[in-house]
Design a protein around this motif. Structure first.
Motif, mmCIF file in Angstrom:
data_model
loop_
_atom_site.group_PDB
_atom_site.id
_atom_site.type_symbol
_atom_site.label_atom_id
_atom_site.label_comp_id
_atom_site.label_asym_id
_atom_site.label_seq_id
_atom_site.Cartn_x
_atom_site.Cartn_y
_atom_site.Cartn_z
ATOM 1 N N VAL A 1 0.886 -1.100 0.036
ATOM 2 C CA VAL A 1 -0.043 0.036 0.000
ATOM 3 C C VAL A 1 0.992 1.256 0.107
ATOM 4 O O VAL A 1 0.669 2.349 -0.719
ATOM 5 C CB VAL A 1 -0.851 -0.036 0.995
ATOM 6 N N ALA A 2 1.866 1.090 0.921
ATOM 7 C CA ALA A 2 2.764 2.424 1.056
ATOM 8 C C ALA A 2 3.572 2.608 -0.167
ATOM 9 O O ALA A 2 3.791 3.751 -0.670
ATOM 10 C CB ALA A 2 3.630 2.125 1.891
ATOM 11 N N ASN A 3 3.754 1.643 -1.102
ATOM 12 C CA ASN A 3 4.565 1.765 -2.342
ATOM 13 C C ASN A 3 3.462 2.450 -3.494
ATOM 14 O O ASN A 3 3.956 3.401 -4.253
ATOM 15 C CB ASN A 3 4.971 0.312 -2.836
ATOM 16 N N ARG A 4 2.332 1.869 -3.524
ATOM 17 C CA ARG A 4 1.328 2.664 -4.307
ATOM 18 C C ARG A 4 0.636 3.989 -3.641
ATOM 19 O O ARG A 4 0.780 4.902 -4.544
ATOM 20 C CB ARG A 4 0.135 1.646 -4.304
ATOM 21 N N TYR A 5 0.484 4.077 -2.409
ATOM 22 C CA TYR A 5 0.069 5.458 -1.974
ATOM 23 C C TYR A 5 0.910 5.784 -0.769
ATOM 24 O O TYR A 5 0.802 5.740 0.408
ATOM 25 C CB TYR A 5 -1.382 5.379 -1.584
ATOM 26 N N PRO A 6 2.091 6.369 -1.319
ATOM 27 C CA PRO A 6 3.153 6.773 -0.161
ATOM 28 C C PRO A 6 2.633 7.849 0.837
ATOM 29 O O PRO A 6 1.479 8.406 0.478
ATOM 30 C CB PRO A 6 4.250 7.320 -0.955
ATOM 31 N N ARG A 7 3.174 8.188 1.756
ATOM 32 C CA ARG A 7 3.079 9.006 2.902
ATOM 33 C C ARG A 7 2.414 10.419 2.240
ATOM 34 O O ARG A 7 3.157 11.084 1.624
ATOM 35 C CB ARG A 7 4.095 9.481 3.866
ATOM 36 N N LYS A 8 1.454 10.754 2.795
ATOM 37 C CA LYS A 8 0.791 12.119 2.536
ATOM 38 C C LYS A 8 0.068 12.832 3.665
ATOM 39 O O LYS A 8 -0.740 12.278 4.367
ATOM 40 C CB LYS A 8 -0.017 11.896 1.224
ATOM 41 N N VAL A 9 0.179 14.169 3.661
ATOM 42 C CA VAL A 9 -0.835 14.827 4.466
ATOM 43 C C VAL A 9 -1.512 15.777 3.768
ATOM 44 O O VAL A 9 -0.952 16.528 3.020
ATOM 45 C CB VAL A 9 -0.215 15.269 6.048
ATOM 46 N N SER A 10 -2.666 15.716 3.764
ATOM 47 C CA SER A 10 -3.818 16.735 2.799
ATOM 48 C C SER A 10 -4.144 17.816 3.941
ATOM 49 O O SER A 10 -4.939 17.346 4.795
ATOM 50 C CB SER A 10 -4.868 16.049 2.490
ATOM 51 N N ILE A 11 -3.828 18.973 3.546
ATOM 52 C CA ILE A 11 -4.028 20.047 4.673
ATOM 53 C C ILE A 11 -4.930 21.100 3.887
ATOM 54 O O ILE A 11 -4.760 21.583 2.553
ATOM 55 C CB ILE A 11 -2.509 20.780 4.772
ATOM 56 N N PHE A 12 -6.085 21.495 4.560
ATOM 57 C CA PHE A 12 -6.922 22.318 3.941
ATOM 58 C C PHE A 12 -7.059 23.498 4.769
ATOM 59 O O PHE A 12 -6.740 23.310 6.130
ATOM 60 C CB PHE A 12 -8.392 21.933 4.188
ATOM 61 N N GLY A 13 -7.725 24.613 4.514
ATOM 62 C CA GLY A 13 -7.847 25.668 5.251
ATOM 63 C C GLY A 13 -8.585 27.011 4.494
ATOM 64 O O GLY A 13 -8.397 26.944 3.225
#
Ligand code: PLP
Length: 872
Positions: free
Chosen positions: A633-645
């Motif tokens: 999973v990490a290989n296909r969807y690596p670390r990410k943080v989605s920030i909104f504001g």
């Protein structure tokens, strides 16, 4: 020579005791302490951080005021053309840090020594003050945090005005901003249980050291009443008497605006409404004392609050009152200053250029015509010629709901004489159109200032602004083209295309690079060997960076700066999140920071972004459920943080629902142990300028994904690029020119083009859009209550708007290309970091075009015909 009341024999004394700027830390310390003691009436024993902020600001302000006075004298003596920028919003943010960066301390021959060391560091006063504050027992960073944002704006339009006054001062233009001094700026946003809650922003609570109250400048402003033509004149074109029914006073508050590396300090004049001391004796005599006091108190409500709508016009009477109050006070001031010179009226447009930031100040056009005809008794046509040559208008939107219109009845009630003048302007205009295009009644009704809809007639402010100006500009190439082919098409036919021009927006690199991202600024100045930061004035110097785009050593330094800024943002988020970390610091280097911060608006499509996040989450879950390992999973969807504001207008139901959805998704995703922190979602509450200064430098990727043709320019896109963030974006607004400047390899574009939007929308009217499979799954999941277990229907209006209500913003049409492009982003970021860093470096190297200094030069040359007045 400038007039003065001081007799010649006394002037020597004045000169002997001339006030001095502080130039050394010691002089600053002395100033600081005297402000603590005298201005604040505090002492060594009770000087806290807030007092230290105020004393520092007062001391810095003293320096600025000296240069402010000299600047005003110089501009008066040289008599160059003055520029006035009328904007109902100035989203200034904090002033102290900016002043420390921009302010010049003098290094006259005798001062060299102490200050010289500091000056050659390229960071004139800031380092000196930091050290001095330390010696006095304070930390500069803590002091700066004490300052509340001057949040007198909603978003891009207000922040643009703030960047422009910075560039006007830096370019030594004799230019003032005029606006309103709202007691409450844009509301503070709290997030409670995932919902936006608005609280008042009483920013003047601890008084404002940056404003200079000009109690002596009070302009009487009238409203209501009637027009008196008992002098025998029948024609509305002749001088007429407007007998106002209500009177308030406009009192000036000035904010010094320091230029960078220049002693020019310009003025931002903000008006505050006050009651008159005149008393309504008819009410008093009839025993209605309470009512007459109440009426006076009402005066203050005019500048009480900024209307919190972005790209939307509500049409409230108090808003129109604000507009006239501000236009009338500003014009009175401008005309008074002009009249001091004794020049003939025909030279007014040679002496003055007035720029209208959107249609909000359009009444200034009518007010100048009224002043010239009614008060100065000029012939109507002579007056009108002066008016047109003086004004220019900047359009900010093509969206219908954002175009200002005022009911004829409302306008005529509040401003009876102005309505007459508007009718006359329209009459002459339509006559000319009729001459040019005889018998085209359709055309006449399309271009009339008065929209004659069946129920109520409305004044179209944009048309009035075009007719009363000599130039009209859009704010990015695509937008400027669009206004010519859509909303103002007829006017191009009437006036020719030359009346319409483009000035692509820009941002000030002093605040958005030097101040917001000191580490990057330092790396740049070292790398291009520019210790005095001259690149902040000539951004073409940044192209030097291209040489190092693939240099491994430089890439590492570049990446280190980004990590530092990401940690800084992680700290802010932790603080906002009640001390609980959201972002895993251990893996921060390999976590992609994906940021979308801006006003929440359906056209800006935060819903597309959050649907993309949901899609990613569902994909990850599915991989796990079908037996995939977390590594896969990490290989296909690596670390990410989605920030909104971003803030939603208080009455904007759909935007508020989008905020709630983001928070609800965050709740689920962030607490799902199965995905092991590979994906995080966070909504930063109360997005404002000072938060933007922390957020912008931390982005790996930022989202500018408006439906093509809806975002006029955008300016945060430029800010992110200037800080080395890459963009995922649609072919809209200034994204187009960003692509041209930095190269199409360095931006992730996706989605339909603006020329296809009409057709796509048209088709949606007849059959509901066919949802791409992944989007259908996302919408089904949302509707299943996965993110709103208490109320499965909570987000139905959002999903329905796509499925059943025509999908006006084309989320379904762009979804697949959006997620495919996000996949590409992951691939480059995680599999080819060198390539990513190269793109980042090349972006900054080529971002120079987007300095607001360039905009101001274009305005000065092509619209104002104004020249700088440089200090000797
Ligand atoms: N709001 C704030 C606080 C900003 O600093 C900016 C910066 O440009 C904006 C809004 C405008 O953002 P955008 O251009 O993304 O609409």
């Amino acid at each position: 020579a400038i007039e003065t009341k001081i007799p010649v024999q006394s002037r020597e004394l004045w000169n002997k005791h001339k006030v001095q700027k502080f130039n050394t830390s010691e002089e600053f310390e002395e100033k600081f302490i005297s402000h603590v003691e005298w201005t604040l009436a505090r002492s060594l024993y009770n000087c806290d951080d807030l007092a230290a902020y105020q004393a520092t600001s007062q001391s810095v302000r003293d320096n600025l005021v000296i240069d402010w006075n000299k600047t005003q004298q110089r501009q008066t003596v040289r008599g160059g053309k003055r520029v006035y920028y009328l904007s109902l919003e100035f989203l200034m943010g904090r002033a102290l840090d900016n002043a420390l960066i921009n302010m010049r301390t003098d290094t006259s021959a005798q001062d060299v020594g102490k200050t010289d060391q500091v000056l050659t560091k390229g960071n004139t006063s800031r380092e000196m003050i930091r050290q001095a504050m330390k010696d006095l027992g304070f930390k500069l960073e803590d002091i700066l945090e004490q300052e509340p944002d001057a949040a007198l704006g909603n978003g891009g339009l207000g922040r643009l005005a703030a960047c422009f006054v910075d560039s006007l001062a830096t370019g030594n233009f004799p230019a003032w901003g005029y606006g309103l001094r709202y007691q409450y700026g844009i509301f503070a946003q709290k997030i409670i249980n995932g919902y936006q809650v608005e609280t008042p922003d009483y920013w003047l609570n601890f008084s404002n050291p940056w404003e200079i109250e000009r109690a002596e400048i009070q302009v009487p402003i009238n409203f209501y009443g009637y027009v008196d033509r008992t002098n025998g004149e029948q024609s509305t074109l002749a001088p007429s008497d407007w007998i106002g029914g209500e009177r308030v006073l406009a009192m000036a508050h000035d904010m010094p605006i320091p230029g960078f590396k220049t002693s020019t300090v310009n003025n931002l004049r903000l008006w505050n409404a006050k009651p008159t001391t005149e008393f309504d004796f008819s009410k008093f005599n009839s025993g209605d004392y309470k009512n007459s006091v109440e009426q006076q108190q009402r005066a203050e409500s005019i500048t009480a609050v900024l209307y919190p709508n972005d790209n939307f016009e509500q049409g409230k009477e108090l808003r129109l009152k604000q507009q006239y109050f501000w236009c009338a006070a500003s014009l009175h001031d401008i005309v008074r200053r002009f009249k001091k010179n004794g020049r003939p009226w025909s030279e007014f447009p040679d002496a003055i250029a007035i720029q209208l930031n959107d249609t909000h100040p359009t009444l200034a056009i009518v007010e100048l015509q009224r002043i010239l005809v009614d008060l100065e008794k000029l012939d109507w046509h002579l007056a009108w010629d002066i008016v047109i040559k003086t004004f220019a208008y900047t359009n900010h939107t093509v969206m219908q709901e954002a175009l200002e219109k005022w009911p004829v009845g409302l306008l005529g009630h509040l401003l009876p004489r102005h309505l007459e003048i508007i009718f006359d302007i329209n009459w002459f205009f339509l006559q000319n159109v009729e001459k040019k295009f005889p018998h085209d009644m359709e055309l006449l009704s399309r271009v009339s200032i008065i929209e004659d809809a069946s129920s109520d007639r409305q004044v179209r402010m944009a048309f009035l602004a075009i007719i009363g100006s000599h130039k009209v500009n859009g704010v990015a190439e695509l937008h400027s083209d669009l206004i010519k082919t859509t909303i103002f098409q007829d006017f191009v036919k009437i006036y020719g295309a030359n009346k319409f021009t483009n000035v692509t927006n820009g941002i000030t690199p002093r605040r958005w690079l030097k101040q917001a991202n000191p580490k990057l600024a330092q790396l740049i100045s070292e790398t291009i060997n520019d210790p005095n930061d001259d690149y902040l004035l000539d951004m073409s110097k940044l192209t030097e960076l291209s040489k190092y785009a693939e240099d491994a050593g430089f890439q590492k330094k570049w990446n280190d700066v980004k990590q530092f800024n990401k940690l800084r943002l992680a700290d802010l988020i932790k603080r906002l999140n009640g001390g609980v970390d959201v972002i895993d610091r251990e893996h921060i280097r390999n976590t992609l920071f994906d940021i979308q911060v801006k006003r929440i608006h359906e056209y800006k499509r935060q819903q597309l972004n959050i649907f993309g996040v949901i899609h990613r989450y569902l994909e990850m879950k599915e991989m796990l459920q079908s037996g995939g390992s977390i590594e896969e999973v990490a290989n296909r969807y690596p670390r990410k943080v989605s920030i909104f504001g971003g803030k939603s207008a208080p009455g904007y139901y759909m935007a508020k629902l989008i905020i709630k959805l983001v928070n609800s998704v965050a709740e689920v995703v962030n607490n799902d142990a199965e995905i092991q922190d590979l994906l995080k979602v966070y909504f930063i509450p109360d997005y404002n300028v000072s938060k933007a200064e922390i957020i912008t430098p931390a982005s790996d990727l930022s989202e500018h994904i408006s439906t093509a043709g809806t975002e006029a320019s955008g300016t945060s896109n430029m800010k992110f690029v200037m800080n080395g963030g890459l963009i995922i974006g649609t072919v809209d607004g200034a994204n187009v020119e960003i692509t041209r400047e930095i190269g199409e390899d360095n931006i992730f574009l996706f989605g339909n083009l603006s020329e296809n939007v009409d057709e796509l929308r048209y088709n949606h009217q007849f059959h509901n859009p066919e949802l791409p499979k992944p989007l259908k799954r996302v919408l089904d999941t949302v509707e299943s209550g996965a993110f709103s277990p208490q109320n499965h229907h909570e987000f139905k209006p959002l999903t329905d708007s796509i499925k059943y209500h025509g999908d006006y913003y084309l989320v379904s049409d762009d979804f697949e290309s959006y997620i495919a492009t996000q996949d590409l982003v992951d691939e480059v970021y995680h599999k080819n970091k060198k390539e990513w860093l190269k793109k980042s470096i090349l972006s900054v190297a080529n971002v120079g075009f987007f300095s607001s200094d360039r905009c101001i030069e274009e305005y000065a040359e092509t619209i104002w015909n104004a020249e700088p007045v440089k200090p000797e």
